[in-house]
Design a protein around this motif. Structure first.
Motif, short mmCIF file in Angstrom:
data_model
loop_
_atom_site.label_atom_id
_atom_site.label_comp_id
_atom_site.label_asym_id
_atom_site.label_seq_id
_atom_site.Cartn_x
_atom_site.Cartn_y
_atom_site.Cartn_z
N ASN A 88 0.87 -1.17 0.00
CA ASN A 88 0.00 0.00 0.00
C ASN A 88 0.91 1.22 0.00
O ASN A 88 1.52 1.55 1.01
CB ASN A 88 -0.90 -0.02 1.23
CG ASN A 88 -1.95 1.08 1.22
OD1 ASN A 88 -1.77 2.12 0.59
ND2 ASN A 88 -3.03 0.88 1.94
N THR A 89 1.00 1.88 -1.13
CA THR A 89 1.94 3.00 -1.27
C THR A 89 1.29 4.35 -1.04
O THR A 89 1.94 5.39 -1.19
CB THR A 89 2.57 2.99 -2.68
OG1 THR A 89 1.53 3.08 -3.65
CG2 THR A 89 3.37 1.72 -2.91
N ALA A 90 0.00 4.36 -0.66
CA ALA A 90 -0.71 5.63 -0.58
C ALA A 90 -1.23 5.94 0.81
O ALA A 90 -0.97 7.01 1.36
CB ALA A 90 -1.87 5.64 -1.57
N GLY A 91 -2.00 5.05 1.37
CA GLY A 91 -2.73 5.36 2.59
C GLY A 91 -1.88 5.33 3.84
O GLY A 91 -0.87 4.63 3.92
N GLY A 92 -2.30 6.09 4.84
CA GLY A 92 -1.68 6.06 6.15
C GLY A 92 -2.75 5.91 7.21
O GLY A 92 -3.79 6.56 7.14
N GLY A 93 -2.54 5.05 8.21
CA GLY A 93 -3.55 4.82 9.24
C GLY A 93 -4.73 4.05 8.67
O GLY A 93 -4.82 3.77 7.48
N HIS A 94 -5.68 3.72 9.55
CA HIS A 94 -6.81 2.89 9.14
C HIS A 94 -7.66 3.56 8.06
O HIS A 94 -8.12 2.90 7.13
CB HIS A 94 -7.68 2.57 10.36
CG HIS A 94 -7.04 1.62 11.32
ND1 HIS A 94 -7.30 0.27 11.30
CD2 HIS A 94 -6.15 1.83 12.31
CE1 HIS A 94 -6.60 -0.32 12.26
NE2 HIS A 94 -5.89 0.60 12.89
N ALA A 104 -6.01 3.18 -4.59
CA ALA A 104 -4.57 3.46 -4.60
C ALA A 104 -4.27 4.87 -4.10
O ALA A 104 -3.15 5.36 -4.25
CB ALA A 104 -3.95 3.24 -5.98
N HIS A 105 -5.27 5.51 -3.47
CA HIS A 105 -5.07 6.83 -2.88
C HIS A 105 -5.69 6.84 -1.48
O HIS A 105 -6.74 6.27 -1.25
CB HIS A 105 -5.73 7.92 -3.72
CG HIS A 105 -4.98 8.22 -4.98
ND1 HIS A 105 -3.99 9.18 -5.06
CD2 HIS A 105 -5.05 7.67 -6.22
CE1 HIS A 105 -3.50 9.21 -6.28
NE2 HIS A 105 -4.13 8.30 -7.01
N GLY A 106 -5.03 7.50 -0.56
CA GLY A 106 -5.62 7.70 0.74
C GLY A 106 -6.69 8.77 0.66
O GLY A 106 -7.24 9.05 -0.41
N VAL A 107 -7.00 9.39 1.79
CA VAL A 107 -8.00 10.46 1.83
C VAL A 107 -7.31 11.75 2.22
O VAL A 107 -6.59 11.80 3.22
CB VAL A 107 -9.11 10.13 2.85
CG1 VAL A 107 -10.12 11.26 2.89
CG2 VAL A 107 -9.80 8.82 2.49
N MET A 108 -7.53 12.78 1.42
CA MET A 108 -6.97 14.09 1.73
C MET A 108 -8.06 15.13 1.49
O MET A 108 -8.54 15.28 0.36
CB MET A 108 -5.76 14.39 0.83
CG MET A 108 -5.10 15.73 1.12
SD MET A 108 -4.37 15.81 2.78
CE MET A 108 -3.04 14.63 2.61
N ASN A 109 -8.47 15.80 2.57
CA ASN A 109 -9.53 16.81 2.48
C ASN A 109 -10.80 16.25 1.83
O ASN A 109 -11.43 16.90 0.99
CB ASN A 109 -9.03 18.03 1.71
CG ASN A 109 -7.87 18.71 2.39
OD1 ASN A 109 -7.82 18.79 3.62
ND2 ASN A 109 -6.90 19.19 1.61
N GLN A 142 -17.91 7.48 14.26
CA GLN A 142 -17.61 8.89 14.47
C GLN A 142 -16.22 9.05 15.07
O GLN A 142 -15.62 8.10 15.57
CB GLN A 142 -18.67 9.52 15.38
CG GLN A 142 -20.08 9.42 14.84
CD GLN A 142 -20.21 9.98 13.44
OE1 GLN A 142 -19.79 11.11 13.17
NE2 GLN A 142 -20.77 9.19 12.52
N GLY A 143 -15.71 10.28 15.02
CA GLY A 143 -14.39 10.56 15.57
C GLY A 143 -13.39 10.87 14.47
O GLY A 143 -13.72 10.88 13.28
N ARG A 144 -12.17 11.11 14.86
CA ARG A 144 -11.12 11.44 13.90
C ARG A 144 -9.88 10.63 14.21
O ARG A 144 -9.56 10.32 15.35
CB ARG A 144 -10.77 12.93 13.95
CG ARG A 144 -11.88 13.84 13.47
CD ARG A 144 -11.38 15.28 13.35
NE ARG A 144 -10.41 15.43 12.28
CZ ARG A 144 -10.74 15.67 11.01
NH1 ARG A 144 -12.02 15.76 10.67
NH2 ARG A 144 -9.81 15.82 10.10
N ALA A 145 -9.16 10.28 13.14
CA ALA A 145 -7.85 9.64 13.26
C ALA A 145 -6.98 10.27 12.16
O ALA A 145 -6.56 9.62 11.22
CB ALA A 145 -7.96 8.15 13.08
#
Length: 433
Positions: A88-94, A104-109, A142-145
């Motif tokens: 996994n070359t994109a995502g960080g954390g769960h 193949a992409h994490g989440v940004m904004n 709910q919540g943030r990580a």
């Protein structure tokens, strides 16, 4: 709200809502079928990774030994392709790792990218009542990580800004597929909902003239998602002519409508969703499906399993403590036991000399290798089925060290998608699978 005569449509959050701005300037049947039964794609996501030494198999090619977690699949050896070396070359954390599983992409904004299942659905989904089916078992948390945890409830994205929330209620999913799409009442209801976007289109055009370039893009993507609903309504009113008729039919028992609500029994719930997925493929209601066995940040309690006392996310951070590792491995094995059930059911459905499993590509795995430290190299990835002859199962293949997106590019091409890259992350295909 966008307003029209007799209709209003809620919009997503736009820049224009915060402050005034000035505006700135191969046929699907050939790819899906190739003669005979159509080719299907199914992805099944498992959260929270695995304990590496309990997953990794020994030996390569056809001469390999099943690991403790994968041992339940031993009887399915000839239908299984175990892949090692995908990263996994994109995502960080769960959250990011969950999103990256199919994009193949994490989440940004709040953005990711078009997921593999939806890319395939756009290619082959025009000949079935439903372009794709997205199912799950847990609601958004709910919540943030780093990013909102709720965004880990799906691996399916229909655009970089539009994620598809899985249906988790068995009866609701069943009714939408098999009860609400036929008969005069369904057609009357569809007529009432028809062309909601067209009614509010003039209001949307006026808003776009005042919006920023980014907002214009968001409005267009949002309206595209509504158009997808309209397409489904049109298919209810005027169903497409079937390009292929399944040679076997489900029994009355297969069509048993689930009880209301969500089962409290974890195994019953997941298997119900698997049954609905299989029924939709068997009847050619859809040819693309995605199943979240649990939320990507799942804290489900597995105390119903002997020897397990904690929640899945908690024990995935095992700190190499023997008690936690044992529980972690037991939960992963339980997921594989459910996967075996899914594959056995697919293999038991005859499609005229071949099985539903023979005519499918089934991707199973996690966007994370090990929950302890959020490791993301050498992911736990399986392929099942023969893909109508495009896959050569029965082996363990170590691909070296490659991005998971290379596998996505490889699979996309098996469905007639001739892109040279997958979301700018997968740049070459994987040979030998």
């Amino acid at each position: 709200m966008l307003k029209g005569i007799g209709a209003m449509l809620a919009l997503p959050k736009l820049e224009i809502m915060a402050a005034p701005v000035t505006s700135s300037g191969v046929s699907s049947s050939a790819a899906a079928s190739g003669g005979g039964a159509p080719l299907r794609f199914i992805s099944i996501f498992q959260p929270n990774g695995v304990y590496p030494s309990a997953w990794d198999v020994k030996g390569e090619g056809r001469d390999y030994t099943f690991s403790p977690i994968l041992k339940p699949l031993e009887s399915m050896r000839d239908d299984l392709l175990i892949l090692s070396g995908l990263n996994n070359t994109a995502g960080g954390g769960h959250v990011g790792m969950t999103s990256a599983f199919l994009t193949a992409h994490g989440v940004m904004n709040g953005r990711s990218d078009l997921s593999l299942d939806q890319k395939i659905a756009q290619r082959i989904g025009s000949e079935t009542a439903f372009q794709s089916l997205v199912l799950g078992t847990e609601p958004p948390r709910q919540g943030r990580a780093g990013q909102p945890i709720s965004m880990a409830n799906t691996v399916s994205w229909s655009s970089p800004t539009t994620r598809i929330a899985p249906e988790i209620n068995p009866r609701t999913a069943f009714d939408r597929l098999f009860r609400d799409q036929t008969g005069p009442e369904a057609k009357r209801n569809a007529e009432l909902r028809k062309s909601v976007v067209d009614i509010v289109l003039e209001d949307a055009k006026g808003l776009k003239r005042k919006a920023s370039h980014l907002d214009q893009h968001k409005i267009d993507e949002y309206l595209d998602s509504i158009r997808a609903v309209e397409t489904q309504i049109e298919r209810t009113i005027d169903p497409p002519e079937p390009g292929w008729v399944p040679p076997t039919k489900p029994t009355e028992a297969d069509y048993a409508r689930p009880e209301p609500g969500i089962p409290r029994d974890r195994s019953e719930h997941l298997r119900l969703m698997m049954d609905i997925m299989i029924l939709s493929l068997w009847t050619d209601t859809t040819r693309v499906g995605s199943l979240m066995t649990a939320h990507g940040f799942s804290r489900q309690n597995f105390s119903f399993l002997e020897g397990v006392t904690g929640d899945h996310h908690g024990i995935s951070h095992h700190k190499e403590q023997e008690r936690s590792v044992t529980q972690y491995t037991r939960v992963s094995t339980w997921y594989i036991e459910q996967f075996k059930y899914f594959l056995e059911r697919m293999k038991g459905i005859d499609e005229g000399g071949s099985s539903l499993l023979d005519n499918s590509v089934v991707l199973y795995g996690s966007g994370m290798k090990d929950g302890n430290g959020h490791k993301k190299n050498n992911l736990p990835i399986l392929l099942a089925g023969k893909g109508k002859g495009s896959l050569r199962p029965g082996r363990h293949v170590n691909v070296g060290s490659q991005p998971l997106a290379n596998l996505h590019l490889t699979l996309a091409q098996k469905f007639g998608i001739e892109d040279e890259h997958f979301n700018n992350a997968g740049k070459r295909t994987i040979q030998g699978i």
